[in-house]
Design a protein around this motif. Sequence first.
Motif, PDB file in Angstrom:
ATOM      1  N   TRP A 178       0.850  -1.205   0.000  1.00  0.00           N
ATOM      2  CA  TRP A 178       0.000   0.000   0.000  1.00  0.00           C
ATOM      3  C   TRP A 178       0.880   1.249   0.000  1.00  0.00           C
ATOM      4  N   GLU A 179       1.865   1.244   0.886  1.00  0.00           N
ATOM      5  CA  GLU A 179       2.765   2.392   1.018  1.00  0.00           C
ATOM      6  C   GLU A 179       3.564   2.615  -0.271  1.00  0.00           C
ATOM      7  N   SER A 238       0.825   3.989  -2.944  1.00  0.00           N
ATOM      8  CA  SER A 238       0.177   5.275  -2.665  1.00  0.00           C
ATOM      9  C   SER A 238       1.145   6.332  -2.130  1.00  0.00           C
ATOM     10  N   ARG A 239       2.322   5.880  -1.716  1.00  0.00           N
ATOM     11  CA  ARG A 239       3.341   6.749  -1.125  1.00  0.00           C
ATOM     12  C   ARG A 239       2.895   7.375   0.195  1.00  0.00           C
ATOM     13  N   GLU A 240       1.971   6.702   0.851  1.00  0.00           N
ATOM     14  CA  GLU A 240       1.563   7.097   2.201  1.00  0.00           C
ATOM     15  C   GLU A 240       1.057   5.867   2.933  1.00  0.00           C
ATOM     16  N   LEU A 241       0.997   5.976   4.247  1.00  0.00           N
ATOM     17  CA  LEU A 241       0.484   4.887   5.064  1.00  0.00           C
ATOM     18  C   LEU A 241      -1.033   4.999   5.186  1.00  0.00           C
ATOM     19  N   TYR A 281      -3.027   4.717   7.677  1.00  0.00           N
ATOM     20  CA  TYR A 281      -3.517   5.409   8.869  1.00  0.00           C
ATOM     21  C   TYR A 281      -2.704   6.671   9.146  1.00  0.00           C
ATOM     22  N   ASN A 282      -2.206   7.266   8.091  1.00  0.00           N
ATOM     23  CA  ASN A 282      -1.337   8.436   8.200  1.00  0.00           C
ATOM     24  C   ASN A 282      -1.994   9.543   9.014  1.00  0.00           C
ATOM     25  N   GLY A 283      -1.304  10.008  10.050  1.00  0.00           N
ATOM     26  CA  GLY A 283      -1.786  11.121  10.851  1.00  0.00           C
ATOM     27  C   GLY A 283      -2.670  10.744  12.022  1.00  0.00           C
TER      28      GLY A 283
END
Length: 108
Positions: free
Chosen positions: A88-89, A92-95, A97-99
Amino acid sequence: EAAAAVTSLTRLQIVHRDLKPSNVLVNEAGQVVKLIDFGLAHAGDHSKIDKKNIVAATGTPVYLPPEVLREERVTHKLDVYSFAIILWEMLSRELPYNGLTFQEMVRR
């Protein structure tokens, strides 16, 4: 190749318990060279893993499946979920549950 490595762990009844990008070594050609850091790994009967404070004794929270965050159980599926979060990371280049705080991650 990383998926094959995770599959091999599952077949051998080994739970890495801390799969994350920094524990997957990749060469310049983009090929997985090896999985590293088996310091938290567990082999054999996963029901024998101490359930007390399991999150502290198991990996990086953002890569852990919800049942582990809720201290319910540890199985080989933990590594499959962690690997999915890594994918996923990568895509999408993000986690996912980011933030969110740890408590919010567990609740969701």
